[in-house]
Write an enzyme that holds these catalytic residues in place. Structure first.
Site, PDB file in Angstrom:
ATOM      1  N   PHE A  24       0.823  -1.205   0.000  1.00  0.00           N
ATOM      2  CA  PHE A  24       0.000   0.000   0.000  1.00  0.00           C
ATOM      3  C   PHE A  24       0.868   1.271   0.000  1.00  0.00           C
ATOM      4  O   PHE A  24       0.801   2.094  -0.921  1.00  0.00           O
ATOM      5  CB  PHE A  24      -0.913  -0.103   1.217  1.00  0.00           C
ATOM      6  CG  PHE A  24      -1.518   1.152   1.736  1.00  0.00           C
ATOM      7  CD1 PHE A  24      -2.203   1.998   0.899  1.00  0.00           C
ATOM      8  CD2 PHE A  24      -1.427   1.453   3.093  1.00  0.00           C
ATOM      9  CE1 PHE A  24      -2.792   3.145   1.405  1.00  0.00           C
ATOM     10  CE2 PHE A  24      -2.012   2.583   3.600  1.00  0.00           C
ATOM     11  CZ  PHE A  24      -2.687   3.442   2.754  1.00  0.00           C
ATOM     12  N   ILE A  25       1.726   1.423   0.991  1.00  0.00           N
ATOM     13  CA  ILE A  25       2.592   2.593   1.044  1.00  0.00           C
ATOM     14  C   ILE A  25       3.703   2.465   0.015  1.00  0.00           C
ATOM     15  O   ILE A  25       4.056   3.430  -0.672  1.00  0.00           O
ATOM     16  CB  ILE A  25       3.179   2.783   2.457  1.00  0.00           C
ATOM     17  CG1 ILE A  25       2.071   2.992   3.487  1.00  0.00           C
ATOM     18  CG2 ILE A  25       4.142   3.968   2.480  1.00  0.00           C
ATOM     19  CD1 ILE A  25       2.562   3.074   4.923  1.00  0.00           C
ATOM     20  N   TYR A 159       3.865  -8.323  16.836  1.00  0.00           N
ATOM     21  CA  TYR A 159       4.183  -7.425  15.723  1.00  0.00           C
ATOM     22  C   TYR A 159       4.988  -6.222  16.196  1.00  0.00           C
ATOM     23  O   TYR A 159       6.055  -5.912  15.662  1.00  0.00           O
ATOM     24  CB  TYR A 159       2.902  -6.962  15.034  1.00  0.00           C
ATOM     25  CG  TYR A 159       3.115  -5.771  14.125  1.00  0.00           C
ATOM     26  CD1 TYR A 159       3.883  -5.887  12.973  1.00  0.00           C
ATOM     27  CD2 TYR A 159       2.553  -4.535  14.422  1.00  0.00           C
ATOM     28  CE1 TYR A 159       4.098  -4.792  12.136  1.00  0.00           C
ATOM     29  CE2 TYR A 159       2.755  -3.437  13.594  1.00  0.00           C
ATOM     30  CZ  TYR A 159       3.527  -3.568  12.460  1.00  0.00           C
ATOM     31  OH  TYR A 159       3.736  -2.478  11.647  1.00  0.00           O
ATOM     32  N   VAL A 199      -8.498  -0.843   9.517  1.00  0.00           N
ATOM     33  CA  VAL A 199      -9.851  -0.524   9.962  1.00  0.00           C
ATOM     34  C   VAL A 199     -10.643   0.283   8.939  1.00  0.00           C
ATOM     35  O   VAL A 199     -11.846   0.032   8.746  1.00  0.00           O
ATOM     36  CB  VAL A 199      -9.815   0.196  11.331  1.00  0.00           C
ATOM     37  CG1 VAL A 199      -9.165   1.572  11.242  1.00  0.00           C
ATOM     38  CG2 VAL A 199     -11.218   0.307  11.926  1.00  0.00           C
ATOM     39  N   ARG A 223      -6.777   7.021  17.180  1.00  0.00           N
ATOM     40  CA  ARG A 223      -5.677   6.902  16.245  1.00  0.00           C
ATOM     41  C   ARG A 223      -5.450   8.235  15.532  1.00  0.00           C
ATOM     42  O   ARG A 223      -6.352   9.077  15.444  1.00  0.00           O
ATOM     43  CB  ARG A 223      -5.962   5.809  15.191  1.00  0.00           C
ATOM     44  CG  ARG A 223      -6.043   4.398  15.765  1.00  0.00           C
ATOM     45  CD  ARG A 223      -4.716   3.901  16.278  1.00  0.00           C
ATOM     46  NE  ARG A 223      -4.756   2.511  16.724  1.00  0.00           N
ATOM     47  CZ  ARG A 223      -4.953   2.139  17.985  1.00  0.00           C
ATOM     48  NH1 ARG A 223      -5.173   3.061  18.929  1.00  0.00           N
ATOM     49  NH2 ARG A 223      -4.941   0.864  18.312  1.00  0.00           N
TER      50      ARG A 223
END
Length: 337
Positions: A24-25, A159, A199, A223
């Site tokens: 994605f990035i 993670y 999300v 967030r």
């Protein structure tokens, strides 16, 4: 020139490696580098099937992007990929938090050992700059806000623990071997191309599939969401900032929103009414949920001149349109870890 003044360099003709470039990035960063005239080499995870993904438009004769299949866990392949590079953007990682509960060893091998392979190759080939990708998850639940780079690191999931290890290993190469490395810590990046493990696309995929109930985990955490092109611009700015060598630098907007309020914003952006319900299968284990993330982006602003430009409401509208137009990519009825 002051050491705190960001440098401005052209990417024209420079050879740049992006690991994790299909993501994605990563793919957004590749787009910006191509636009600026760089010769882009991408290290993509080997697949024996004909998936083209986000880099499909660059596969073919005459492309400004050179594609190498491989794996950051393979030190030899990484060494080959770094050969002749001016700058290395290291984004390859396992990123899903829920899956890290099931397979923590895989995160150590990819995120920690893989980062060591990239750092060692950058040292061996004398690259001008290595930019290593971290995450705001390394901070855990905020003890003080806004979160500065000297905030305690808290491994609240396998993670985040693997990313803390990777960050420290990358910085150790700066201290031990004078490797010109910068650790970039994006807060929650969102936008087109993001998978349903995150999300915002999770909510939008449900909405655009006609769901009357939006199934989420906890809705109280906050967030700090940054639009993907802003994050990618931050990578480029920090790659040119000498002051950032040997340091971690946050990329965030300095604005927080609860997941519950975010869901309501997405309902408005999509134009599809629905109500939010709690799905217990989406809840993180006790002690693992990060309750609050809010960035202090002073370093990025003052050292590199980086300023986020896309406001949340505009970014959510763009992302909603993209998910609607690419709904075939999402399994809205299934929780993707």
């Amino acid at each position: 020139m002051s050491s705190t003044t960001p440098t401005t360099q052209s990417w024209q003709g420079r050879t740049v490696l992006v690991t994790g470039a299909e993501g994605f990035i990563g793919s957004t960063l590749v787009d910006l580098l191509v636009e600026r005239g760089a010769h882009v080499r991408v290290l993509v995870h080997y697949k024996p099937y004909a998936e083209r993904g986000h880099l499909a438009r660059y596969l073919g004769p005459g492309s400004p992007v050179e594609t190498l299949a491989g794996d950051v866990r393979d030190a030899g392949r990484v060494m080959d990929a770094v050969t002749g590079c001016d700058t290395v953007f290291h984004l390859a990682a396992l990123i899903g938090i829920p899956y890290s509960y099931a397979s923590p060893e895989a995160y150590v091998q990819t995120n920690v050992a893989g980062t060591e392979n990239v750092a060692a190759a950058c040292r061996r080939h004398g690259v001008r700059r290595m930019v290593h990708t971290s995450t705001s998850e390394v901070y855990g639940t905020a003890r003080t806000v806004p979160i500065r780079e000297d905030h305690p690191l808290q491994p609240q999931s396998p993670y985040s623990a693997s990313k803390i290890g990777a960050d420290m290993l990358a910085l150790s190469y700066a201290h031990s071997f004078e490797l010109p490395v910068t650790v970039v810590r994006p807060f929650n990046t969102y936008g087109p191309r993001q998978s349903a493990r995150a999300v915002i696309p999770t909510i939008l995929a449900q909405l655009h599939s006609g769901a009357q109930e939006i199934r989420l985990g906890s809705t109280t955490p906050t967030r700090d969401f940054t639009y993907v092109t802003d994050t990618a611009e931050g990578f480029l700015a920090l790659a040119e900032c000498d002051r950032a060598i040997g340091h971690a630098v946050n990329l965030g907007t300095g604005r927080e929103i609860t997941i519950g309020d975010l869901a309501q914003s997405l309902i408005r952006a999509s134009g599809r009414p629905a109500r939010v319900v709690t799905d217990e299968t989406r809840l993180r284990p006790a002690g693992s949920e990060v309750e609050r993330l809010l960035s202090d982006n002073s370093r990025a602003r003052d050292w590199a001149g980086w300023v986020p430009r896309v406001e949340l409401e505009e970014g959510l509208a763009r992302t909603s349109d993209w998910v609607r137009d690419n709904l075939r990519l999402f399994a809205a009825d299934r929780y993707q870890v």
